[in-house]
Scaffold this active site. Sequence first.
Site, PDB file in Angstrom:
ATOM      1  N   SER A  51       0.850  -1.125  -0.024  1.00  0.00           N
ATOM      2  CA  SER A  51      -0.195   0.042  -0.057  1.00  0.00           C
ATOM      3  C   SER A  51       0.852   1.246  -0.084  1.00  0.00           C
ATOM      4  O   SER A  51       0.234   2.320  -0.132  1.00  0.00           O
ATOM      5  CB  SER A  51      -0.830   0.055   1.243  1.00  0.00           C
ATOM      6  OG  SER A  51      -1.938  -0.986   0.939  1.00  0.00           O
ATOM      7  N   LYS A  54       0.438   3.824  -2.668  1.00  0.00           N
ATOM      8  CA  LYS A  54      -0.601   5.024  -2.474  1.00  0.00           C
ATOM      9  C   LYS A  54      -0.215   6.307  -2.193  1.00  0.00           C
ATOM     10  O   LYS A  54      -0.799   7.294  -2.226  1.00  0.00           O
ATOM     11  CB  LYS A  54      -1.841   4.796  -1.466  1.00  0.00           C
ATOM     12  CG  LYS A  54      -2.669   3.451  -1.656  1.00  0.00           C
ATOM     13  CD  LYS A  54      -3.424   3.230  -0.467  1.00  0.00           C
ATOM     14  CE  LYS A  54      -4.505   1.859  -0.839  1.00  0.00           C
ATOM     15  NZ  LYS A  54      -3.863   0.779   0.074  1.00  0.00           N
ATOM     16  N   SER A 111      -6.025   3.185   4.252  1.00  0.00           N
ATOM     17  CA  SER A 111      -5.464   2.611   3.292  1.00  0.00           C
ATOM     18  C   SER A 111      -6.525   1.940   2.412  1.00  0.00           C
ATOM     19  O   SER A 111      -6.208   0.750   1.901  1.00  0.00           O
ATOM     20  CB  SER A 111      -4.530   1.586   3.870  1.00  0.00           C
ATOM     21  OG  SER A 111      -3.662   1.220   3.023  1.00  0.00           O
ATOM     22  N   LYS A 217       2.708   6.465   5.087  1.00  0.00           N
ATOM     23  CA  LYS A 217       1.889   5.361   4.633  1.00  0.00           C
ATOM     24  C   LYS A 217       2.432   4.102   5.058  1.00  0.00           C
ATOM     25  O   LYS A 217       3.753   3.829   5.000  1.00  0.00           O
ATOM     26  CB  LYS A 217       2.079   5.649   3.017  1.00  0.00           C
ATOM     27  CG  LYS A 217       0.821   4.814   2.469  1.00  0.00           C
ATOM     28  CD  LYS A 217      -0.534   5.223   2.740  1.00  0.00           C
ATOM     29  CE  LYS A 217      -1.666   3.995   2.577  1.00  0.00           C
ATOM     30  NZ  LYS A 217      -1.504   3.146   3.767  1.00  0.00           N
TER      31      LYS A 217
END
Length: 374
Positions: A51, A54, A111, A217
């Site tokens: 993730s 992102k 997320s 993140k």
Amino acid sequence: MPDALQADSAAGAPAASSDLAPSARSAIVMDADSGTVIYEKNSHDKLPPASITKIMTMLLIVEAIQDGKLKLADKVSTSEYAASMGGSQIFLEPGEEMTVDDMLKGIAMASGNDASVAMAEKIGGTEAEFVSMMNEKAAQLGLTDTHFANPNGLPAADHYTSAHDIAVMSRELLKHSLITKYTGQYQDYLRKDSEKPFWLVNTNKLVRFYSGADGLKTGYTSEAKYCLSATAKRDGMRVVAVVMGEPNTKTRNAEVSSLLDYSFAQYANYPILKKGDSMGTLSIEKGVQGKLPVTAQHNYSILLKKGAAAKDIRYEIKWNASIKAPVKIGDPVGKLIVYQGDQVMKDFPLEMPVSVEKAGWWKLFKRSTGSLFS
């Protein structure tokens, strides 16, 4: 990236000899303002990012906002395809509408794979077109270890990046101060006024437990293991630390904390320009705007080892000789060069703060004839 120099060599001190992230498959620490690398370990290994993907998705969203193509209050409709995403999600229903503001919150904090695809379709028209934009942006940033296959990081063939490239993406995202409003929150709600408010808790626990942390993140898949791009700011110095392939969240958070601790203990920023300072005016040939006043979009500073001499430091700005429309946000248009005495310490690429389209023939005709009689 050409501006990602070794901090230690630049400051005249040896690099950290110990392994500051022993359990990580790869790692890097970068000063956010200058892009100077403080520490790295296998930082160019091409790995699945989960993730952390992102970060690029959020970068394209905030650039669309800065460019005036998107507003936080705009409504985004969820397609059946976006709603079908598995893994981490905010449980969007097909046809459900949510503002860009809430979608960003869902991506940054929870997320949301579904929110990422919904935003990709909003900006690109299709997920595939948005993925092309992600890869174009990676090329624009000079990221040679990166190729994206989707906007959320779910396992896919030919989807990879490196700790180095994630740090550069993170640094680029952090140039948009808006983003830490989302990534720095520990908890919030979506659908606040509905019958089913959805409680969000940030997947990045460092924003609660590490002093100065406000992003960025997390990522996990069984293939990628535990990944994190974290940022923290103390005494005006912002640092980005990336680890990939950690065995568990506890080790991941502990090693990132150690990387941040090392950076703040050993280094300090010397400010060059502050966000909002004037940088002159750009002339854009055949642009809808012929002249564009430019201000610093973020802070510019150089990284020095604590105790290093900071004298005779100066800078100059050199714009490219010819800038022709159309130009896109992020396109290189010049350099900010920092000197100590006669020696170049650092040069920063300067990018277009907004996109400028090519002017029509009538506007160009009026501009040229106007100059004849002025």
